[in-house]
Design an enzyme around this catalytic site. Structure first.
Site, PDB file in Angstrom:
ATOM      1  N   CYS A  50       0.908  -1.208  -0.143  1.00 18.39           N
ATOM      2  CA  CYS A  50      -0.128   0.145  -0.130  1.00 18.39           C
ATOM      3  C   CYS A  50       0.860   1.178  -0.241  1.00 18.39           C
ATOM      4  O   CYS A  50       0.211   2.236  -0.133  1.00 18.39           O
ATOM      5  CB  CYS A  50      -1.050   0.127   1.211  1.00 18.39           C
ATOM      6  N   ASN A  51       2.162   1.162   0.372  1.00 15.91           N
ATOM      7  CA  ASN A  51       2.915   2.301   0.423  1.00 15.91           C
ATOM      8  C   ASN A  51       4.519   2.247  -0.363  1.00 15.91           C
ATOM      9  O   ASN A  51       5.124   3.034   0.079  1.00 15.91           O
ATOM     10  CB  ASN A  51       3.063   2.706   1.919  1.00 15.91           C
ATOM     11  N   GLU A 114       6.696  -2.717  11.879  1.00 10.63           N
ATOM     12  CA  GLU A 114       5.752  -3.583  11.503  1.00 10.63           C
ATOM     13  C   GLU A 114       6.129  -4.817  10.942  1.00 10.63           C
ATOM     14  O   GLU A 114       6.814  -4.874  10.008  1.00 10.63           O
ATOM     15  CB  GLU A 114       4.714  -2.826  10.679  1.00 10.63           C
ATOM     16  N   GLN A 116       4.143  -6.944   8.648  1.00  7.20           N
ATOM     17  CA  GLN A 116       3.490  -7.474   7.764  1.00  7.20           C
ATOM     18  C   GLN A 116       4.208  -7.483   6.304  1.00  7.20           C
ATOM     19  O   GLN A 116       3.605  -8.431   5.487  1.00  7.20           O
ATOM     20  CB  GLN A 116       2.240  -6.587   7.696  1.00  7.20           C
ATOM     21  N   GLN A 120       4.385  -9.896   2.626  1.00  4.87           N
ATOM     22  CA  GLN A 120       4.432  -8.987   1.483  1.00  4.87           C
ATOM     23  C   GLN A 120       5.629  -9.204   0.572  1.00  4.87           C
ATOM     24  O   GLN A 120       5.594  -9.538  -0.708  1.00  4.87           O
ATOM     25  CB  GLN A 120       4.097  -7.643   1.444  1.00  4.87           C
ATOM     26  N   SER A 195      -6.001  -9.991   3.328  1.00  4.56           N
ATOM     27  CA  SER A 195      -5.028  -9.995   4.425  1.00  4.56           C
ATOM     28  C   SER A 195      -5.099  -9.024   5.537  1.00  4.56           C
ATOM     29  O   SER A 195      -5.342  -8.992   6.573  1.00  4.56           O
ATOM     30  CB  SER A 195      -3.835 -10.232   4.108  1.00  4.56           C
TER      31      SER A 195
END
Length: 451
Positions: A50-51, A114, A116, A120, A195
């Protein structure tokens, strides 16, 4: 061939550019296929979150590689090259390795620490493997990045330095109140069943919300997530599924909304949110974790609402995490980059050493055969002893230089030793290449089984 990464992230580009440049899964696949069709790239994979959007490739020419990968990113993202270029960053060789390892450890995340990002990175490698665009270099690199990330999380307190984007977003919504106290008894609407949405739903359930409604374009996925949440062995929260067409109605009954879909357009317009917020006693809290955004940015101006999105999260994440943990992780990254570089340089010379030993074995076999022709009266014992003696002589002569050349090749600047070895012993380049191809095929089979 050399490692190159070209990309953009929340650190280099504004959210408006990241939104427009986001890559759906089918576009990622086409980008990788086109990258290999381009002359400078021998293998490639893409890390898209997302970033961040980063294209990793093994290239034979730096400048041509940068130009080609930048052009491909622009073509597939839909953002013109002239507009995209100021926001792109380029990392090469050890700097590219350092960048990915830092990303894997959460040092480059919007919320430092983080975890997550590890999932990814795993997905990025799996995509390259499935499309056969990731070869030995990228397999080794991404596998090692996963190990480095796990090491950072297990050996340091980097997890405490930051939180997942979901938790951080909910903390921003709750402001000065503990998330559990703020969420307890509220009704939540989660839009999406991927997710990130699943993590958001589970986090809200643990925080004590009274009900969770899962809305998704594929109703079966929403139903499955709702079942998991409601199971006694799960969170035990009251959960149900809803179709996307019912989102407007569900919005009017919700207190908290979390949206993270793969939609290319808005999921919640400003008018829809305004209608749901009208006449409420308590604010309507909205968390938009999608890129591009799911919720109209105009919602910020609607009375009775509080919207936290990727842009506001980027502003809020400027608070420094625990410095000692970050420094420790940086040390881990530096050590791992050095070790990875040494291993890659040593592996680069291995096919040449194998080809040299193969040539030596052929010479031994040829000379023993010639001796047998000149001395036909040798018995089996004599022939075996002569053969073993010649082999020992050759092995002893080759042992010290091949061990030493591997050591030298593993040091910075050691890439030229393979060329020197091939020149000194007049090794056939095709023989060396055939060893490399066989080694690559074996590595591909092994690495595909490890993801």
């Amino acid at each position: 061939m050399s490692l190159l990464v070209v990309g953009l992230s929340h650190r280099s580009a504004p959210v408006s550019i990241l939104e427009r440049a986001s890559l759906p899964s089918d576009t990622q696949a086409k980008l990788l296929q086109d990258s290999l069709a381009a002359e400078p790239a021998a293998e490639a994979t893409v890390l898209a979150t997302c970033n961040r959007i980063e294209l990793y490739a093994d290239v034979d020419k730096f400048h041509a590689g940068v130009a080609e990968l930048s052009t491909l990113l622009a073509q597939h993202s839909g953002v013109g090259l002239e507009e995209l270029t100021p926001y792109l960053y380029v990392h090469y060789e050890d700097r590219a390795v350092h960048h990915l390892f830092s990303v894997a450890c959460g040092l480059d995340s919007m919320v430092v620490g983080e975890g997550q990002i590890l999932g990814q990175i795993k997905d990025a490698l799996a995509l390259g493997q499935d499309l056969h665009t990731a070869g030995r270099l990228l397999n080794d690199l991404f596998q090692q990045a996963l190990r480095v990330g796990k090491r950072a999380h297990s050996e340091t307190g980097i997890d405490r330095a930051g939180q997942s984007l979901v938790t951080f977003g909910l903390e921003q919504l709750a402001q000065d109140t503990e998330v559990e106290a703020w969420a307890r008894g509220k009704r939540a609407l989660v839009i999406g069943a991927g997710s990130m949405s699943s993590l958001a739903a589970a986090t809200l359930a643990r925080a004590g919300v009274a009900e969770i409604v899962i809305a998704n374009r594929t109703l079966a996925r929403a139903e499955r997530l709702a079942e998991i949440l409601a199971e006694p062995g799960g969170t035990g929260v009251a959960a149900r599924a809803a179709e996307m067409v019912a989102v407007g109605d569900e919005l009017g009954r919700a207190d908290i909304v979390v949206s993270c879909t793969g939609a290319t357009g808005l999921v919640l317009s400003g008018d829809t949110v305004e209608a749901a917020a009208e006449g409420r006693d308590e604010p309507l809290y909205l968390l938009d974790l999608a890129m591009p955004r799911d919720i109209d940015a105009a919602t910020h101006r609607i009375p009775g609402t509080r919207l936290v999105d990727i842009e506001s999260l980027a502003d809020a994440s400027a608070d420094a995490p625990m410095a000692s943990d970050v420094d420790h992780v940086r040390g881990i990254v530096a050590d791992e980059v050095a070790a990875f570089g040494a291993a890659q340089r040593a592996a680069h010379i291995t096919p040449t050493v194998v080809a040299l030993r193969t040539m030596a074995a052929d010479v031994v076999a040829s000379e023993v055969a010639r001796l047998e022709g000149r001395l036909p009266g040798l018995d089996d014992k004599q022939r075996a002893e002569i053969t073993q003696t010649v082999r020992r002589v050759v092995d002893k002569l080759l042992h010290a230089p091949t061990v030493r050349v591997k050591q030298l090749a593993s040091e910075p600047g050691g890439a030229g030793y393979a060329d020197a070895l091939r020149t000194l012993f007049d090794l056939d380049p095709e023989t060396v290449a055939s060893v490399s191809r066989a080694d690559l095929n074996d590595a591909d089979v092994k690495n595909r089984g490890r993801v």
